[in-house]
Design a protein around this motif. Structure first.
Motif, PDB file in Angstrom:
ATOM      1  N   GLY A 171     -15.912 -10.952  -1.677  1.00 13.58           N
ATOM      2  CA  GLY A 171     -15.974  -9.876  -0.698  1.00 13.58           C
ATOM      3  C   GLY A 171     -15.392 -10.204   0.658  1.00 13.58           C
ATOM      4  N   ALA A 172     -14.810 -11.392   0.823  1.00 14.13           N
ATOM      5  CA  ALA A 172     -14.257 -11.787   2.122  1.00 14.13           C
ATOM      6  C   ALA A 172     -13.028 -10.948   2.456  1.00 14.13           C
ATOM      7  CB  ALA A 172     -13.893 -13.263   2.099  1.00 14.13           C
ATOM      8  N   LYS A 173     -12.864 -10.674   3.744  1.00 12.63           N
ATOM      9  CA  LYS A 173     -11.701  -9.925   4.215  1.00 12.63           C
ATOM     10  C   LYS A 173     -10.714 -10.891   4.864  1.00 12.63           C
ATOM     11  CE  LYS A 173     -14.377  -5.708   5.057  1.00 12.63           C
ATOM     12  NZ  LYS A 173     -13.795  -4.981   3.905  1.00 12.63           N
ATOM     13  N   PHE A 174      -9.419 -10.666   4.624  1.00 14.51           N
ATOM     14  CA  PHE A 174      -8.391 -11.516   5.234  1.00 14.51           C
ATOM     15  C   PHE A 174      -7.086 -10.734   5.320  1.00 14.51           C
ATOM     16  CE2 PHE A 174      -8.226 -12.196   0.671  1.00 14.51           C
ATOM     17  CZ  PHE A 174      -6.868 -12.201   0.369  1.00 14.51           C
ATOM     18  N   ASN A 175      -6.212 -11.181   6.196  1.00 14.33           N
ATOM     19  CA  ASN A 175      -4.899 -10.559   6.368  1.00 14.33           C
ATOM     20  C   ASN A 175      -3.816 -11.459   5.784  1.00 14.33           C
ATOM     21  OD1 ASN A 175      -5.764  -8.229   7.756  1.00 14.33           O
ATOM     22  ND2 ASN A 175      -5.884  -9.375   9.681  1.00 14.33           N
ATOM     23  N   ALA A 176      -2.981 -10.885   4.941  1.00 17.58           N
ATOM     24  CA  ALA A 176      -1.816 -11.588   4.409  1.00 17.58           C
ATOM     25  C   ALA A 176      -0.567 -10.886   4.923  1.00 17.58           C
ATOM     26  CB  ALA A 176      -1.840 -11.589   2.887  1.00 17.58           C
ATOM     27  N   TYR A 177       0.461 -11.659   5.222  1.00 18.71           N
ATOM     28  CA  TYR A 177       1.702 -11.095   5.746  1.00 18.71           C
ATOM     29  C   TYR A 177       2.845 -11.447   4.790  1.00 18.71           C
ATOM     30  CZ  TYR A 177      -0.990 -10.432  10.012  1.00 18.71           C
ATOM     31  OH  TYR A 177      -1.939 -10.036  10.921  1.00 18.71           O
ATOM     32  N   LEU A 178       3.473 -10.415   4.241  1.00 19.53           N
ATOM     33  CA  LEU A 178       4.572 -10.597   3.296  1.00 19.53           C
ATOM     34  C   LEU A 178       5.859 -10.057   3.906  1.00 19.53           C
ATOM     35  CD1 LEU A 178       2.033 -10.894   1.473  1.00 19.53           C
ATOM     36  CD2 LEU A 178       3.381  -9.867  -0.368  1.00 19.53           C
ATOM     37  N   THR A 179       6.927 -10.837   3.804  1.00 21.73           N
ATOM     38  CA  THR A 179       8.215 -10.438   4.359  1.00 21.73           C
ATOM     39  C   THR A 179       9.216 -10.194   3.234  1.00 21.73           C
ATOM     40  OG1 THR A 179       7.822 -11.723   6.372  1.00 21.73           O
ATOM     41  CG2 THR A 179      10.105 -11.094   5.903  1.00 21.73           C
ATOM     42  N   PHE A 180       9.868  -9.036   3.288  1.00 26.60           N
ATOM     43  CA  PHE A 180      10.896  -8.663   2.318  1.00 26.60           C
ATOM     44  C   PHE A 180      12.168  -8.261   3.059  1.00 26.60           C
ATOM     45  CE2 PHE A 180       7.090  -8.228  -0.167  1.00 26.60           C
ATOM     46  CZ  PHE A 180       7.468  -8.525  -1.478  1.00 26.60           C
ATOM     47  N   LYS A 181      13.308  -8.512   2.425  1.00 25.68           N
ATOM     48  CA  LYS A 181      14.600  -8.115   2.987  1.00 25.68           C
ATOM     49  C   LYS A 181      15.189  -6.973   2.169  1.00 25.68           C
ATOM     50  CE  LYS A 181      19.194  -9.861   4.237  1.00 25.68           C
ATOM     51  NZ  LYS A 181      20.094 -11.043   4.263  1.00 25.68           N
ATOM     52  N   ASN A 182      15.725  -5.979   2.855  1.00 23.86           N
ATOM     53  CA  ASN A 182      16.388  -4.859   2.202  1.00 23.86           C
ATOM     54  C   ASN A 182      17.814  -5.281   1.855  1.00 23.86           C
ATOM     55  OD1 ASN A 182      17.634  -2.506   1.419  1.00 23.86           O
ATOM     56  ND2 ASN A 182      16.841  -1.259   3.100  1.00 23.86           N
ATOM     57  N   THR A 183      18.064  -5.564   0.584  1.00 22.48           N
ATOM     58  CA  THR A 183      19.388  -6.007   0.144  1.00 22.48           C
ATOM     59  C   THR A 183      20.182  -4.881  -0.512  1.00 22.48           C
ATOM     60  OG1 THR A 183      18.422  -6.774  -1.943  1.00 22.48           O
ATOM     61  CG2 THR A 183      18.659  -8.395  -0.171  1.00 22.48           C
ATOM     62  N   GLY A 184      19.662  -3.661  -0.447  1.00 22.71           N
ATOM     63  CA  GLY A 184      20.351  -2.519  -1.036  1.00 22.71           C
ATOM     64  C   GLY A 184      21.178  -1.768  -0.016  1.00 22.71           C
ATOM     65  N   THR A 185      21.504  -0.539  -0.351  1.00 22.58           N
ATOM     66  CA  THR A 185      22.326   0.298   0.530  1.00 22.58           C
ATOM     67  C   THR A 185      21.542   1.466   1.108  1.00 22.58           C
ATOM     68  OG1 THR A 185      23.070   1.609  -1.378  1.00 22.58           O
ATOM     69  CG2 THR A 185      24.429  -0.276  -0.734  1.00 22.58           C
ATOM     70  N   LEU A 186      20.275   1.590   0.732  1.00 24.27           N
ATOM     71  CA  LEU A 186      19.442   2.683   1.216  1.00 24.27           C
ATOM     72  C   LEU A 186      18.397   2.165   2.191  1.00 24.27           C
ATOM     73  CD1 LEU A 186      18.771   4.543  -2.164  1.00 24.27           C
ATOM     74  CD2 LEU A 186      20.529   5.069  -0.466  1.00 24.27           C
ATOM     75  N   GLY A 187      18.138   2.922   3.250  1.00 26.65           N
ATOM     76  CA  GLY A 187      17.063   2.571   4.161  1.00 26.65           C
ATOM     77  C   GLY A 187      15.712   2.859   3.527  1.00 26.65           C
ATOM     78  N   TRP A 188      14.726   2.012   3.836  1.00 31.61           N
ATOM     79  CA  TRP A 188      13.376   2.222   3.309  1.00 31.61           C
ATOM     80  C   TRP A 188      12.613   3.102   4.291  1.00 31.61           C
ATOM     81  CZ3 TRP A 188      12.148  -3.655   2.238  1.00 31.61           C
ATOM     82  CH2 TRP A 188      12.982  -4.107   1.200  1.00 31.61           C
ATOM     83  N   LYS A 189      12.325   4.328   3.880  1.00 30.56           N
ATOM     84  CA  LYS A 189      11.618   5.275   4.733  1.00 30.56           C
ATOM     85  C   LYS A 189      10.285   5.657   4.100  1.00 30.56           C
ATOM     86  CE  LYS A 189      15.960   7.384   6.311  1.00 30.56           C
ATOM     87  NZ  LYS A 189      16.733   8.652   6.392  1.00 30.56           N
ATOM     88  N   ARG A 190       9.270   5.702   4.918  1.00 26.44           N
ATOM     89  CA  ARG A 190       7.951   6.104   4.440  1.00 26.44           C
ATOM     90  C   ARG A 190       7.996   7.513   3.860  1.00 26.44           C
ATOM     91  NH1 ARG A 190       2.315   5.509   7.841  1.00 26.44           N
ATOM     92  NH2 ARG A 190       0.980   6.729   6.448  1.00 26.44           N
ATOM     93  N   ALA A 191       8.776   8.392   4.487  1.00 21.87           N
ATOM     94  CA  ALA A 191       8.857   9.776   4.021  1.00 21.87           C
ATOM     95  C   ALA A 191       9.469   9.878   2.629  1.00 21.87           C
ATOM     96  CB  ALA A 191       9.672  10.603   5.005  1.00 21.87           C
ATOM     97  N   ASP A 192      10.248   8.874   2.236  1.00 22.22           N
ATOM     98  CA  ASP A 192      10.874   8.876   0.913  1.00 22.22           C
ATOM     99  C   ASP A 192      10.015   8.177  -0.133  1.00 22.22           C
ATOM    100  OD1 ASP A 192      13.061  10.233   1.903  1.00 22.22           O
ATOM    101  OD2 ASP A 192      14.189   8.398   2.344  1.00 22.22           O
ATOM    102  N   GLY A 193       8.818   7.762   0.261  1.00 21.99           N
ATOM    103  CA  GLY A 193       7.896   7.159  -0.694  1.00 21.99           C
ATOM    104  C   GLY A 193       7.926   5.655  -0.768  1.00 21.99           C
TER     105      GLY A 193
END
Length: 266
Positions: A171-193
């Motif tokens: 039940g412990a709470k913790f923060n993890a930070y993951l880094t990803f690089k966009n290697t495609g041709t499309l921008g990652w938009k929240r509105a696009d899912g």
């Protein structure tokens, strides 16, 4: 075996045994004869077998080099004036590729490497991909596997992750930070899912949530660090922590994060 002597296997066969040594005796206790019938098949002058290929991933409309290898299993050498690599009709319709020339003469038992450029369709989707060697009188040998290539502008590369430990309390709470690089041709938009989604298996809620949305667009070539506010399972045990980018609720794309095994114990 008549496969090598070319004799007719039908009719009566006779076995003749002769003692050609003088001044000795012996006893013949038994003998065994095994007949193998068949037809001797001659090798074709021109024949080919698929070996391997180096096929890259494609963004829509992207042009890249492809390498494909076939072995000469015939009795005649392949000449650059007679041998080509030919795409199937479906491959030509999707990719615009027809034939690719042989780069160098290839002796029997040698392997030829065909190198050509392919330009992906501009629309995302799965497209047929298959080739076969062509001689002066038509196609020869076996074709490459009948594959499909996924053309998409949504691609990602896992960069790093921090904030994870080998053990946590139930039940412990913790923060993890993951880094990803966009290697495609499309921008990652929240509105696009676009979102970061749990995998192993997909959409699991082992760590208290199954996806994380991000607020800003991630442009092609840019990287983003995403915080996962995780909650450990309440049941002690060993669990996997792994995530990947997604733009639908049921599929992910690109390279997932490196899986981390975490032990939950009091």
């Amino acid at each position: 075996t008549n496969a090598y002597w070319g004799e007719n296997p039908q009719g009566t066969w006779s076995l003749t045994v002769q003692d050609i040594a003088d001044f000795d005796t012996g006893t013949w206790n038994s003998f065994r004869a095994e007949a193998r019938m068949g037809t001797l098949m001659a090798k074709s002058a021109l024949d080919a077998s698929y070996v391997s290929e180096t096929t890259p991933t494609f963004n829509p409309g992207e042009r890249k080099a492809v390498k494909m290898r076939f072995k000469n299993i015939g009795t005649a050498a392949w000449s650059t004036s007679q041998i080509k690599l030919k795409a199937t009709a479906a491959t030509t319709a999707a990719w615009g590729i027809t034939t690719s020339p042989l780069r160098a003469t290839t002796a029997p038992d040698g392997t030829a490497e065909f190198v050509f450029y392919a330009t992906a369709p501009t629309a995302e989707g799965s497209y047929p991909w298959q080739f076969q060697v062509q001689g002066p009188n038509g196609l020869i040998g076996t074709a490459s596997p009948a594959n499909s290539i996924e053309v998409t502008g949504a691609r990602s590369e896992f960069v790093s992750q921090t904030g994870l430990t080998a053990t946590v309390k139930p039940g412990a709470k913790f923060n993890a930070y993951l880094t990803f690089k966009n290697t495609g041709t499309l921008g990652w938009k929240r509105a696009d899912g676009y979102a970061l989604r749990s995998v192993s298996p997909i959409n699991n809620t082992t760590w208290g949530l199954s996806k994380v949305l991000f607020n800003t667009e991630v442009a092609p070539g840019a990287s983003t660090s995403i915080r996962i506010a995780a909650t450990a399972p309440t049941t002690p045990g060993t669990y996997t922590f792994q995530w990947a980018m997604s733009r639908t609720n049921t599929t992910v794309f690109g390279q997932p994060s490196a899986p981390v095994t975490i032990t939950v114990a009091p």
